[in-house]
Scaffold this motif. Structure first.
Motif, PDB file in Angstrom:
ATOM      1  N   PRO A 278       0.807  -1.659   0.161  1.00  0.00           N
ATOM      2  CA  PRO A 278      -0.204  -0.092  -0.006  1.00  0.00           C
ATOM      3  C   PRO A 278       0.845   1.197   0.039  1.00  0.00           C
ATOM      4  O   PRO A 278       0.482   2.415  -0.215  1.00  0.00           O
ATOM      5  N   ILE A 279       2.097   1.591   0.857  1.00  0.00           N
ATOM      6  CA  ILE A 279       3.121   2.310   0.579  1.00  0.00           C
ATOM      7  C   ILE A 279       3.279   2.234  -0.691  1.00  0.00           C
ATOM      8  O   ILE A 279       3.360   3.943  -1.365  1.00  0.00           O
ATOM      9  N   LYS A 280       3.912   1.500  -0.971  1.00  0.00           N
ATOM     10  CA  LYS A 280       4.264   1.539  -2.497  1.00  0.00           C
ATOM     11  C   LYS A 280       3.364   2.455  -3.749  1.00  0.00           C
ATOM     12  O   LYS A 280       3.820   3.232  -4.213  1.00  0.00           O
ATOM     13  N   TYR A 281       2.338   1.572  -3.566  1.00  0.00           N
ATOM     14  CA  TYR A 281       1.040   2.119  -4.494  1.00  0.00           C
ATOM     15  C   TYR A 281       0.645   3.497  -4.170  1.00  0.00           C
ATOM     16  O   TYR A 281       0.532   4.388  -5.053  1.00  0.00           O
ATOM     17  N   LYS A 282       0.942   4.117  -3.446  1.00  0.00           N
ATOM     18  CA  LYS A 282       1.032   5.498  -2.837  1.00  0.00           C
ATOM     19  C   LYS A 282       1.581   6.120  -3.509  1.00  0.00           C
ATOM     20  O   LYS A 282       1.917   7.659  -3.766  1.00  0.00           O
ATOM     21  N   ILE A 283       3.144   6.096  -3.016  1.00  0.00           N
ATOM     22  CA  ILE A 283       4.048   6.214  -3.919  1.00  0.00           C
ATOM     23  C   ILE A 283       4.246   7.033  -4.851  1.00  0.00           C
ATOM     24  O   ILE A 283       4.767   7.979  -5.801  1.00  0.00           O
ATOM     25  N   PHE A 284       3.997   5.505  -5.842  1.00  0.00           N
ATOM     26  CA  PHE A 284       4.314   5.155  -7.363  1.00  0.00           C
ATOM     27  C   PHE A 284       3.038   5.466  -7.926  1.00  0.00           C
ATOM     28  O   PHE A 284       2.313   5.046  -9.684  1.00  0.00           O
ATOM     29  N   SER A 285       1.257   6.723  -7.192  1.00  0.00           N
ATOM     30  CA  SER A 285       0.064   7.112  -7.829  1.00  0.00           C
ATOM     31  C   SER A 285       0.331   7.329  -8.490  1.00  0.00           C
ATOM     32  O   SER A 285      -0.534   7.699  -9.746  1.00  0.00           O
ATOM     33  N   GLU A 294       8.709  14.064  -5.566  1.00  0.00           N
ATOM     34  CA  GLU A 294       8.645  14.471  -3.885  1.00  0.00           C
ATOM     35  C   GLU A 294       9.785  13.722  -2.829  1.00  0.00           C
ATOM     36  O   GLU A 294      10.239  14.354  -2.264  1.00  0.00           O
ATOM     37  N   VAL A 295      10.421  13.009  -3.220  1.00  0.00           N
ATOM     38  CA  VAL A 295      12.077  12.056  -2.817  1.00  0.00           C
ATOM     39  C   VAL A 295      12.038  13.354  -2.537  1.00  0.00           C
ATOM     40  O   VAL A 295      13.431  13.867  -1.553  1.00  0.00           O
ATOM     41  N   LYS A 296      12.897  14.171  -4.050  1.00  0.00           N
ATOM     42  CA  LYS A 296      13.931  15.344  -4.743  1.00  0.00           C
ATOM     43  C   LYS A 296      13.103  16.639  -3.153  1.00  0.00           C
ATOM     44  O   LYS A 296      13.855  17.244  -2.138  1.00  0.00           O
ATOM     45  N   VAL A 322       7.742   8.769   4.573  1.00  0.00           N
ATOM     46  CA  VAL A 322       8.669  10.326   4.798  1.00  0.00           C
ATOM     47  C   VAL A 322       7.589  10.599   3.616  1.00  0.00           C
ATOM     48  O   VAL A 322       7.435  11.530   3.202  1.00  0.00           O
ATOM     49  N   ILE A 323       7.947   9.761   2.521  1.00  0.00           N
ATOM     50  CA  ILE A 323       7.700   9.902   0.809  1.00  0.00           C
ATOM     51  C   ILE A 323       6.182  10.524   0.818  1.00  0.00           C
ATOM     52  O   ILE A 323       6.260  11.705  -0.176  1.00  0.00           O
ATOM     53  N   VAL A 324       5.358   9.735   1.482  1.00  0.00           N
ATOM     54  CA  VAL A 324       3.922   9.659   1.130  1.00  0.00           C
ATOM     55  C   VAL A 324       3.268  11.061   2.298  1.00  0.00           C
ATOM     56  O   VAL A 324       2.244  11.708   2.132  1.00  0.00           O
ATOM     57  N   TYR A 325       4.169  11.465   3.343  1.00  0.00           N
ATOM     58  CA  TYR A 325       3.675  12.617   4.477  1.00  0.00           C
ATOM     59  C   TYR A 325       4.226  13.885   3.359  1.00  0.00           C
ATOM     60  O   TYR A 325       4.618  14.054   2.811  1.00  0.00           O
ATOM     61  N   ASP A 326       2.848  14.887   4.072  1.00  0.00           N
ATOM     62  CA  ASP A 326       3.139  16.124   3.697  1.00  0.00           C
ATOM     63  C   ASP A 326       4.313  17.109   4.685  1.00  0.00           C
ATOM     64  O   ASP A 326       4.599  16.312   5.495  1.00  0.00           O
ATOM     65  N   GLU A 353      12.307   6.075  11.525  1.00  0.00           N
ATOM     66  CA  GLU A 353      11.060   5.317  12.194  1.00  0.00           C
ATOM     67  C   GLU A 353      10.107   6.549  12.373  1.00  0.00           C
ATOM     68  O   GLU A 353       8.731   7.075  13.509  1.00  0.00           O
ATOM     69  N   TYR A 354      11.543   8.002  13.586  1.00  0.00           N
ATOM     70  CA  TYR A 354      10.044   8.476  13.942  1.00  0.00           C
ATOM     71  C   TYR A 354       9.758   9.761  13.212  1.00  0.00           C
ATOM     72  O   TYR A 354       8.367  10.142  13.596  1.00  0.00           O
ATOM     73  N   LEU A 355      10.104   9.425  12.122  1.00  0.00           N
ATOM     74  CA  LEU A 355       9.498  10.201  11.105  1.00  0.00           C
ATOM     75  C   LEU A 355       8.219   9.632  10.398  1.00  0.00           C
ATOM     76  O   LEU A 355       7.128  10.559   9.310  1.00  0.00           O
ATOM     77  N   GLY A 356       7.960   8.057  10.876  1.00  0.00           N
ATOM     78  CA  GLY A 356       7.054   7.787  10.133  1.00  0.00           C
ATOM     79  C   GLY A 356       6.040   7.162  10.449  1.00  0.00           C
ATOM     80  O   GLY A 356       4.440   6.831  10.519  1.00  0.00           O
TER      81      GLY A 356
END
Length: 454
Positions: A278-285, A294-296, A322-326, A353-356
């Motif tokens: 599910p996380i990978k799907y959000k990253i590449f949606s 988004e990574v940059k 972290v990539i999918v978080y605002d 993990e603190y940021l996740g």
């Protein structure tokens, strides 16, 4: 008697309200006297001038640490007329610059207090009005600093602003350029025209160019041959078409600030990324190119807070959520980590993990429990960020909450403030047949059946 009571009350209120100012004055005088230990304060006019200057700076918002460091490196102000310095402050306030940006302007560029310089700018502000441009307070701050540092006259700034207005940019875009790109005052007219024409020839319409400059005014400082052309060639070599790149530039112009090879590094990280589907799907949606952008943006966010780029990529690779978080949520967590929890930003490399994890449900409650136990002296050793974040909820509860019942009010999961989900009923209970009561007819039938067997 009434006059005596009133006098005592006024003196008492005055002492309460001015206690902090008196303490600051004593600290300032002690600092100034320590800088001149061989001179007596009563006979030293230089010392009295330092005290007057310090009081003036404190009146306009300078804190004690800022004041000490500022006076150490701004001795030239002691040779200036204090009356002129106070009038310079009045002129700066007339530009409606807020207190915090005003203090930072004077702290970074003390020469801006030059009274003659500000008198020229008072005339220059009226010229901006003739151009139909109302400068924002932050634009005023940046223009004043760059003009003093680069020795630029107000006429040169008006010339650059006139070029932008002639190209059809709105007042908001002009202010954003002045706020975010101070070197505009050093650019030639031909350089500004060339950058705008480059974007138009790439296929971006004029309203799109207005948006690009508004969101990323630093593009005016990027070279065409040595930066923009090689970057767009890299995008093409990676397989992204011109239309896609153009649309993404309009959507997020900061991709033009990418270093050469940075997008390739992002794509390389995606190949070894390990996370739940599910996380990978959000990253590449929205596609691979958008995922790289988004990574940059998140790498830039982490670098702005003190990490190097290699560490920032490592954090994102270990914690892909972290990539999918605002970005605002990420900055909120980092601010809490550094300012409230007193941890170094480098701890994120060890505990990404603190940021996740969830900020309100996990980070804040656990920090409150540890902070309370530390205040009571109940902890024999220091609790690291790793111990606070990586422990499971139940493990953390058993170690830090269960032995101290008063901590349950910080840990809402077990106090009833948040309802605890009940365990699902087993299938064997759902499919078990219901027990029917025996009637008198059933009893007679059973007895007759048993008697027939005998």
């Amino acid at each position: 008697m009434a006059i005596e009571l009133l006098t005592r009350r006024n003196l008492h209120n005055l002492s309460l309200h001015s206690h902090k100012q008196i303490q600051n004055l004593i600290k300032t005088q002690s600092f100034l006297f320590s800088a001149n230990p061989n001179s007596h304060p009563e006979n030293n006019s230089q010392y009295r001038k330092q005290v007057s200057l310090a009081n003036l700076l404190q009146r306009y918002g300078f804190s004690q640490p800022q004041l000490h460091s500022f006076l150490k490196r701004s001795h030239f102000l002691l040779n200036s007329n204090l009356h002129d310095i106070e009038k310079s402050f009045g002129m700066l306030l007339s530009f409606k610059i807020p207190q915090k940006p005003l203090v930072s302007l004077i702290y970074d560029c003390p020469a801006v207090l030059d009274y003659e310089f500000l008198k020229k700018w008072e005339v220059g502000v009226s010229k901006f009005g003739n151009l139909g441009v109302l400068l924002s307070p932050l634009a005023h701050r940046n223009v004043l600093e760059s003009s003093k540092k680069f020795q630029v006259d107000p006429d040169e700034v008006c010339r650059a602003v006139n070029v932008l207005k002639g190209l059809g940019f709105c007042n908001g875009t002009v202010n954003r350029v002045l706020e975010g790109f101070s070197r505009l005052v050093l650019m030639k007219d031909s350089e500004i025209y060339r950058k705008v024409d480059y974007l138009v020839k790439f296929g971006i319409r004029r309203e799109g160019v207005d948006r690009v400059l508004n969101l990323f005014p630093g593009i005016l400082g990027l070279g065409i041959e040595d930066r923009l052309n090689p970057l767009l060639d890299e995008f093409r070599d990676l397989g992204f078409c011109k239309n896609m790149v153009r649309n993404e530039i309009i959507r997020e112009p900061k991709i033009l600030s990418m270093e050469l090879g940075e997008l390739s590094r992002c794509l390389e990280m995606f190949r070894t990324l390990k996370c739940r589907e599910p996380i990978k799907y959000k990253i590449f949606s929205e596609g691979v190119f958008r995922a790289g952008i988004e990574v940059k943006l998140r790498v830039d966010c982490l670098c702005n807070h003190g990490l190097i780029r290699r560490e920032a990529f490592k954090v994102l690779w270990k914690e892909p959520r972290v990539i999918v978080y605002d970005i605002k949520d990420i900055e909120k967590k980092i601010e809490f980590l550094v300012s409230r929890m007193r941890f170094d930003i480098g701890c994120l490399v060890e505990v990404p993990e603190y940021l996740g994890v969830n900020f309100e449900k996990q980070i804040v409650p656990r920090y409150n429990v540890i902070e309370y136990l530390n205040s009571k002296g109940a902890l024999d050793c220091e609790v690291r960020l790793k111990d606070m974040i990586k422990l499971s909820r139940l493990r953390f509860f058993n170690l830090f909450v269960k032995p101290y019942p008063e901590c349950e009010r910080f840990f809402t999961r077990f106090t009833g403030d948040v309802p605890v989900r009940k365990q699902t009923v087993g299938l064997w209970k759902l499919f078990k047949p219901q027990k029917q009561p025996n009637t008198e007819d059933d009893s007679k039938a059973m007895r007759s059946f048993m008697e027939s067997l005998v």
